[in-house]
Design a protein around this motif. Structure first.
Motif, short mmCIF file in Angstrom:
data_model
loop_
_atom_site.label_atom_id
_atom_site.label_comp_id
_atom_site.label_asym_id
_atom_site.label_seq_id
_atom_site.Cartn_x
_atom_site.Cartn_y
_atom_site.Cartn_z
N GLU A 81 24.36 -11.82 -7.70
CA GLU A 81 23.88 -11.10 -6.72
C GLU A 81 23.40 -9.58 -7.23
O GLU A 81 22.64 -9.26 -6.64
N PHE A 82 23.65 -9.43 -8.44
CA PHE A 82 22.99 -8.41 -9.39
C PHE A 82 21.61 -8.75 -9.89
O PHE A 82 20.79 -7.97 -9.93
N ALA A 88 13.58 -11.89 -8.93
CA ALA A 88 12.55 -12.03 -7.67
C ALA A 88 11.40 -10.91 -7.63
O ALA A 88 10.40 -11.30 -7.39
N HIS A 89 11.91 -9.63 -8.26
CA HIS A 89 10.57 -8.84 -8.18
C HIS A 89 9.81 -8.64 -9.64
O HIS A 89 9.13 -7.62 -9.79
N GLY A 90 10.13 -9.75 -10.52
CA GLY A 90 9.49 -9.88 -11.91
C GLY A 90 9.85 -8.74 -12.88
O GLY A 90 8.95 -8.69 -13.76
N GLN A 167 12.43 1.29 -4.55
CA GLN A 167 11.90 0.55 -3.08
C GLN A 167 11.84 -0.87 -3.19
O GLN A 167 11.32 -1.63 -3.99
N GLY A 168 12.56 -1.58 -2.04
CA GLY A 168 12.65 -2.76 -1.76
C GLY A 168 13.66 -3.94 -2.74
O GLY A 168 13.78 -4.83 -2.59
#
Length: 195
Positions: A81-82, A88-90, A167-168
């Motif tokens: 989860e962490f 996913a954001h590289g 952000q995101g």
């Protein structure tokens, strides 16, 4: 009696797990977490955290009583989860240290212990070769019925330490809220800074 803050050597972490589990339950019962904790779950979580390579456990103690604690370990050692939002954001998870909880009993707040927790975790992260630190915080609606009227968010403190919202970059984690019959998902916002 004065409060001392120290980073425990790995060999001493396991001896503190019961006290830390009870402390986490007590502090996370407060807003904004509202966590209806389970001692067995907490023991398991803390044991798993302590087993991570380069794990850091900072404690605040008054005499023999632990009144606060803060944890950190490599992001790559964290639960899915962490970890998965970063992947996913590289992000380079091998360069990133995750700061778990920072819990302190109410009577000890406002004395600089939170800064000491961050100082020692950041030092541990640097010693392990990390150059980014991150943590996450639960997001609750401003109009939540259990939000105390005098609640003061920690955002200003975190910003003063050089952290900012990413952000995101969010996740969700399930736990049992006080008064609920079953666990529900809770949105979590990540914060980070370069070390």
């Amino acid at each position: 009696m004065a409060v001392t803050v120290e980073t425990l050597p790995t060999a001493r972490i396991h001896a503190a797990i019961d006290a830390l589990a009870a402390l986490r339950i007590a502090v996370f019962r407060e807003w904004p977490y509202l966590y209806d904790g389970d001692l067995d779950y907490e023991r398991g979580y803390l044991s798993e955290f302590a087993a991570a390579p380069d794990a850091v456990l900072v404690i605040a103690r008054e005499g023999d009583t632990i009144v606060g604690a803060a944890t950190a370990s490599p992001l790559a050692a964290q639960k899915e989860e962490f970890l998965s939002p970063f992947m996913a954001h590289g992000w380079d998870v091998g360069r990133t240290f995750y700061f778990g909880e920072s819990v302190l009993l109410p009577g000890y707040r406002g004395q600089g212990i939170g800064h000491a927790f961050f100082d020692q975790r950041e030092a541990g992260a640097r010693a392990a070769g990390a150059d980014i630190a991150t943590f996450c915080a639960v997001q609750r609606p401003a109009d939540h019925p259990l939000r105390p009227a005098d609640y003061r968010a920690l955002d200003a403190f975190w910003i003063s330490r050089g952290y900012g919202r990413v952000q995101g970059l969010t996740t969700s984690f399930d736990w049992l809220d006080i008064g609920d019959a079953q666990e529900t998902p809770h949105p979590m916002q990540f914060w980070a800074r370069d070390l």
